[in-house]
Design a protein around this motif. Structure first.
Motif, PDB file in Angstrom:
ATOM      1  N   ALA A  53       0.844  -1.204   0.000  1.00 22.04           N
ATOM      2  CA  ALA A  53       0.000   0.000   0.000  1.00 22.04           C
ATOM      3  C   ALA A  53       0.877   1.251   0.000  1.00 22.04           C
ATOM      4  O   ALA A  53       0.590   2.232  -0.693  1.00 22.04           O
ATOM      5  CB  ALA A  53      -0.943  -0.007   1.204  1.00 22.04           C
ATOM      6  N   LYS A  54       1.968   1.199   0.762  1.00 21.03           N
ATOM      7  CA  LYS A  54       2.876   2.346   0.800  1.00 21.03           C
ATOM      8  C   LYS A  54       3.524   2.575  -0.577  1.00 21.03           C
ATOM      9  O   LYS A  54       3.599   3.702  -1.068  1.00 21.03           O
ATOM     10  CB  LYS A  54       3.956   2.100   1.865  1.00 21.03           C
ATOM     11  N   LYS A  55       3.956   1.489  -1.214  1.00 20.51           N
ATOM     12  CA  LYS A  55       4.575   1.609  -2.542  1.00 20.51           C
ATOM     13  C   LYS A  55       3.593   2.166  -3.565  1.00 20.51           C
ATOM     14  O   LYS A  55       3.932   3.022  -4.373  1.00 20.51           O
ATOM     15  CB  LYS A  55       5.049   0.230  -3.028  1.00 20.51           C
ATOM     16  N   LEU A 102      -0.505   7.204   5.703  1.00 15.73           N
ATOM     17  CA  LEU A 102      -1.890   6.753   5.961  1.00 15.73           C
ATOM     18  C   LEU A 102      -2.208   5.458   5.223  1.00 15.73           C
ATOM     19  O   LEU A 102      -2.924   4.590   5.732  1.00 15.73           O
ATOM     20  CB  LEU A 102      -2.893   7.839   5.567  1.00 15.73           C
ATOM     21  N   CYS A 103      -1.676   5.330   4.003  1.00 12.57           N
ATOM     22  CA  CYS A 103      -1.916   4.082   3.254  1.00 12.57           C
ATOM     23  C   CYS A 103      -1.246   2.912   3.965  1.00 12.57           C
ATOM     24  O   CYS A 103      -1.832   1.822   4.066  1.00 12.57           O
ATOM     25  CB  CYS A 103      -1.392   4.207   1.820  1.00 12.57           C
ATOM     26  N   ILE A 127      -6.337   2.063  -2.823  1.00 16.49           N
ATOM     27  CA  ILE A 127      -4.941   1.594  -2.738  1.00 16.49           C
ATOM     28  C   ILE A 127      -4.839   0.373  -1.818  1.00 16.49           C
ATOM     29  O   ILE A 127      -4.204  -0.631  -2.157  1.00 16.49           O
ATOM     30  CB  ILE A 127      -4.034   2.760  -2.256  1.00 16.49           C
ATOM     31  N   VAL A 128      -5.493   0.423  -0.673  1.00 15.18           N
ATOM     32  CA  VAL A 128      -5.429  -0.711   0.265  1.00 15.18           C
ATOM     33  C   VAL A 128      -6.151  -1.923  -0.336  1.00 15.18           C
ATOM     34  O   VAL A 128      -5.693  -3.061  -0.207  1.00 15.18           O
ATOM     35  CB  VAL A 128      -6.018  -0.332   1.641  1.00 15.18           C
ATOM     36  N   ASP A 188      -4.386  -5.492  -0.923  1.00 18.01           N
ATOM     37  CA  ASP A 188      -4.975  -6.714  -0.356  1.00 18.01           C
ATOM     38  C   ASP A 188      -5.236  -7.738  -1.463  1.00 18.01           C
ATOM     39  O   ASP A 188      -4.979  -8.935  -1.306  1.00 18.01           O
ATOM     40  CB  ASP A 188      -6.280  -6.334   0.350  1.00 18.01           C
ATOM     41  N   ARG A 189      -5.736  -7.261  -2.594  1.00 16.55           N
ATOM     42  CA  ARG A 189      -6.034  -8.170  -3.708  1.00 16.55           C
ATOM     43  C   ARG A 189      -4.763  -8.753  -4.310  1.00 16.55           C
ATOM     44  O   ARG A 189      -4.750  -9.922  -4.723  1.00 16.55           O
ATOM     45  CB  ARG A 189      -6.853  -7.424  -4.766  1.00 16.55           C
ATOM     46  N   LEU A 190      -3.707  -7.953  -4.372  1.00 18.04           N
ATOM     47  CA  LEU A 190      -2.447  -8.480  -4.905  1.00 18.04           C
ATOM     48  C   LEU A 190      -1.952  -9.648  -4.054  1.00 18.04           C
ATOM     49  O   LEU A 190      -1.320 -10.571  -4.563  1.00 18.04           O
ATOM     50  CB  LEU A 190      -1.375  -7.381  -4.925  1.00 18.04           C
TER      51      LEU A 190
END
Ligand code: ADP
Ligand code: NI
Length: 202
Positions: free
Chosen positions: A38-40, A51-52, A116-117, A121-123
């Motif tokens: 999420a950060k990337k 926050l991500c 983004i999250v 999560d899906r990845l």
């Protein structure tokens, strides 16, 4: 240590404790991968990386399939974020993001942080790790690895996992998903080949 690292460390310690005994594919390492991805993605999307990342760390803490009492879990999460020093607006952003992440609820998060999250999560449901997680989850749920009743783990690949790559929102996630999707497909085809080879012996 800067303030942001201290905040994340407090959250990590809480998450580590909360998912200590998980063997369903929702362990600390899943939260870590989602937080880091999420950060990337956030950096690529020019969204707020802190926050991500935090939303990634906590995204499964209020999931009704993982916690007994969602209202209590939400209150606990709110207290944690406050303790970590997040502002009211930051807390709201994290909650808005993670409330719509789950695939089962078929929701598209309204905010970019949520998207983004959800992508991160899906990845983690794709690729080699995604395969391992699916069979861990299936085992906990007592599903057979394959069968024709629609409830086996292999059927989860066609019911859900193959659809994920076309549901992603962000550029970086779509790029990573290409290889992970191919790994799933290849595994699925090989599985069926071996299954039928064995059954042809009857
Ligand atoms: P969701 O988005 O559906 O709430 P999560 O992101 O929390 O799910 O993670 C679900 C994980 O468990 C994924 O790796 C997914 O492939 C796996 N999973 C979910 N349902 C099943 C199922 N019926 N059989 C096998 N694996 C499953
Ligand atoms: Ni998750």
């Amino acid at each position: 240590m800067n303030q942001s690292t201290e905040q994340i460390n407090l959250i990590k310690a809480y998450v580590s404790d909360a998912f200590l005994n998980d063997t369903s594919g929702h362990d600390f390492e899943h939260m870590k991968r989602v937080a880091h991805l999420a950060k990337k993605i956030a950096i690529d999307e020019k969204e707020n990386p802190k926050l991500c990342e935090i939303a990634g760390w906590v995204h499964d803490l209020i999931d009704d399939k993982l916690v007994e009492n969602v209202a209590n879990s939400k209150a606990d999460l709110h207290a944690l974020l406050k303790r970590a020093g997040l502002t009211i607006e930051e807390c709201q952003s994290v909650f808005q993001a993670i409330e719509a992440v789950s695939f089962r609820k078929s929701q598209t998060p309204k905010t970019q942080i949520g998207k983004i999250v959800q992508d991160a999560d899906r990845l983690d449901a794709l690729g080699a790790i995604g395969i391992a997680r699916a069979f861990s989850y299936g085992s906990i749920k007592g599903q057979p690895i394959y069968g024709l009743d629609g409830h086996s783990t292999l059927e989860h690949f066609s019911n859900k996992l193959f659809k994920l790559k076309d549901l992603l929102h962000t550029r970086y996630a779509k790029e990573l998903a290409i290889e992970r999707h191919q790994v799933l497909k290849q595994f699925y085809l090989q599985f069926k080949k071996e299954w039928h080879e064995a059954n042809d012996l009857d």
